[in-house]
Write an enzyme that holds these catalytic residues in place. Structure first.
Site, short mmCIF file in Angstrom:
data_model
loop_
_atom_site.label_atom_id
_atom_site.label_comp_id
_atom_site.label_asym_id
_atom_site.label_seq_id
_atom_site.Cartn_x
_atom_site.Cartn_y
_atom_site.Cartn_z
N TYR A 1 44.05 -9.42 17.55
CA TYR A 1 42.44 -8.46 17.06
C TYR A 1 43.13 -7.97 15.72
O TYR A 1 44.18 -7.84 15.57
CB TYR A 1 42.24 -7.83 17.81
CG TYR A 1 40.56 -6.99 17.45
CD1 TYR A 1 39.43 -7.44 17.50
CD2 TYR A 1 40.77 -5.52 17.26
CE1 TYR A 1 38.34 -6.41 16.52
CE2 TYR A 1 39.72 -4.50 16.81
CZ TYR A 1 38.27 -5.73 16.13
OH TYR A 1 37.63 -5.34 16.29
N ASP B 1 50.70 -8.27 11.09
CA ASP B 1 49.23 -6.68 11.63
C ASP B 1 50.14 -5.65 12.53
O ASP B 1 50.17 -6.04 12.98
CB ASP B 1 48.40 -7.44 12.19
CG ASP B 1 46.78 -6.31 12.37
OD1 ASP B 1 47.44 -5.50 12.11
OD2 ASP B 1 45.53 -6.63 12.57
N LYS C 1 45.83 3.21 11.76
CA LYS C 1 46.32 4.33 12.76
C LYS C 1 47.40 4.99 12.11
O LYS C 1 46.35 5.98 11.76
CB LYS C 1 46.68 3.62 14.20
CG LYS C 1 45.54 2.99 14.47
CD LYS C 1 45.43 1.99 15.89
CE LYS C 1 44.70 0.81 15.89
NZ LYS C 1 43.39 1.01 17.11
N1 PMP Z 1 44.70 -4.57 13.97
C1 PMP Z 1 44.81 -4.60 15.04
C2 PMP Z 1 46.01 -4.89 15.33
C3 PMP Z 1 44.31 -3.77 15.97
O1 PMP Z 1 45.07 -2.97 16.97
C4 PMP Z 1 43.23 -2.79 15.20
C5 PMP Z 1 42.36 -2.34 16.02
N2 PMP Z 1 42.55 -1.60 17.46
C6 PMP Z 1 42.76 -3.21 13.59
C7 PMP Z 1 43.31 -4.06 13.25
C8 PMP Z 1 41.74 -3.05 13.45
O2 PMP Z 1 42.02 -2.03 12.37
P1 PMP Z 1 40.01 -0.50 12.90
O3 PMP Z 1 39.91 -0.48 14.61
O4 PMP Z 1 40.36 0.61 12.15
O5 PMP Z 1 38.99 -1.12 12.44
#
Ligand code: PMP
Length: 437
Positions: free
Chosen positions: A143, A238, A266
């Site tokens: 994701y 990511d 995060k």
């Molecule tokens: N990339 C990863 C690996 C994530 O875990 C997340 C959110 N869980 C995101 C992108 C998206 O981040 P956000 O919820 O702050 O938009």
């Protein structure tokens, strides 16, 4: 008598889709009503009914230092008193950029944004702008936020063309997103061969945390690095979830791979809305106003969020032994989990990298989305609710990672393990399987 959470959830559903501002919070995967959280301190949260829980969600990853860490609270309060937003340069943004670059070694130049979604969306636009190529390769089960390009699943049998997995995502966008199998270099090779000279980037969670917790197989990340270099495509890590969590310098430090671009979120915001993307200087200089790839934000580099991030990273940098303590606690939880599973006679898989973990209710280890999808979700839901009843707050889905923080104590973990065995038995009994003592 209804609980306060039940009353608030009914009220919430009237005005907010699903009653929540992000879908998983609505407990659709496990059923029931989510507790409305009133406060958090260290490793614990308290709901509006006054029930206290040991928290393994940690706001879905940001709270490596636990809830309301004094250094973070103090930094946020001080920053807010000085004014919450200016839309102008501030000194702490520079300090945070410098600290990120010092800790995450491949990040030579960095831009601050407000969410992980925004960071990934911008990184992909930049990869396309830099290479002049249209397509990206991502992995099923990973994701990268909710930008259009990422909401694509591979159409069965059509390895080279994606189909939109959400209404509102156009086929045009879907066509430029190619899906490979996590840990499956052969699937990457097939896509590269079918799309020669068209792939701008491969984006990957270096430890996959959005299908639970799936470590990279030996050679997988190295293989992606080699292929990107050979094809002239950019490797985008990511690290929104893994950054500052699986090592001070993220998964790239842990696995010794240098991506071209990295997205962070995060922990970098210490629990405030802040994220970042950065990487090789040559690429990052293409970002406006140095270069032509446009990206902007009214609240980007917000002073209060920057203060929280800076306070968090400063604690991490000042106390590198924190990661060894986290590892010890996470290992204690993992070992205890294995014992509990053996005691109740259930074959299941606790998977873990550092302070990020998942207990999969499957007979086979999980290496990609196909193996993750074999998990017994109903058994997970029964286990989840049994744990919640015992005051253990887990992520409400089989496919979410669990997080430990520096604030978790051995006592928290032992209490969790005590509850775990009872809850596994209750879940198995509820599902008509064995497990009764
Ligand atoms: N990339 C990863 C690996 C994530 O875990 C997340 C959110 N869980 C995101 C992108 C998206 O981040 P956000 O919820 O702050 O938009």
């Amino acid at each position: 008598m209804k609980t306060e959470s039940e009353v608030w959830f009914e009220r919430a559903k009237r005005r907010i889709p699903g009653g929540v501002n992000s879908p998983v919070r609505a407990y659709k995967a496990v059923g029931g009503v989510p507790p409305f959280i009133a406060s958090g301190s260290g490793s614990h949260v308290r709901d509006v009914d006054g029930r206290e829980y040991i928290d393994y969600v940690g706001s879905w990853g940001p709270l490596l230092l636990g809830h309301a860490h004094p250094a973070v609270v103090e930094a946020v309060a001080r920053a807010a008193r000085d004014g919450t937003s200016f839309g102008a340069p501030t000194t702490r943004e520079v300090e945070l950029a410098e600290l990120i670059s010092e800790m995450v070694r491949s990040v030579e130049v960095v831009r601050l944004v407000s969410s992980g979604t925004e960071a990934c969306m911008a990184a992909i636009r930049l990869a396309r702008g830099f290479t002049g190529r249209p397509k990206i390769i991502k992995f099923s089960g990973c994701y990268h936020g909710h930008a259009d390009s990422f909401l694509i699943e591979a159409g069965s049998g059509a390895a080279t063309f994606g189909v939109p997995s959400s209404p509102g995502v156009t086929e045009g966008v879907a066509r430029d997103t190619l899906n490979a199998r996590y840990n499956g270099l052969a699937s990457v090779d097939a896509l590269l061969a079918a799309n020669r000279g068209q792939v701008a980037a491969i984006i990957v969670e270096p430890v996959a945390g959005n299908m639970g917790c799936v470590p990279p197989a030996s050679g997988f990340l190295e293989g992606l690095r080699e292929r990107c270099t050979a094809e002239g495509a950019l490797l985008v890590f990511d690290e929104v979830m893994t950054g500052f969590r699986v090592a001070p310098g993220g998964a790239q430090e842990r696995y010794r791979i240098r991506p071209d671009l990295t997205t962070l979120g995060k922990i970098v915001g210490g629990g405030m809305p802040l994220a970042a993307y950065g990487g090789r200087e040559e690429i990052m200089r293409k970002v406006a106003p140095d270069g032509p790839v446009y990206q902007a934000g009214t609240l980007s580099g917000n002073p209060v969020a920057v203060a929280a991030g800076l306070a968090t990273l400063s604690v991490l940098r000042a106390d590198p032994a924190l990661y060894a303590r986290l590892e010890q606690k996470a290992a204690r939880l993992e070992t205890g989990t294995r014992l509990a599973l053996a005691d109740v006679g259930l074959v299941a898989h606790p998977q873990r990298i550092g302070a990020m973990h998942c207990l999969y209710f499957t007979e086979k280890p999980v290496t990609d989305w196909d193996t993750a999808a074999l998990a017994d979700r109903a058994l997970f839901a029964a286990y989840f609710h049994a744990m919640l009843d015992e005051g253990i707050y887990l992520a409400p889905s089989q496919f979410e990672a669990g997080f430990l923080s520096a604030a978790h104590t051995d006592e928290d973990i032992d209490r969790t393990l005590g509850a775990m065995e009872r809850c596994l038995r209750r879940a198995l009994a509820a599902r008509g399987k064995d497990g009764a003592p």
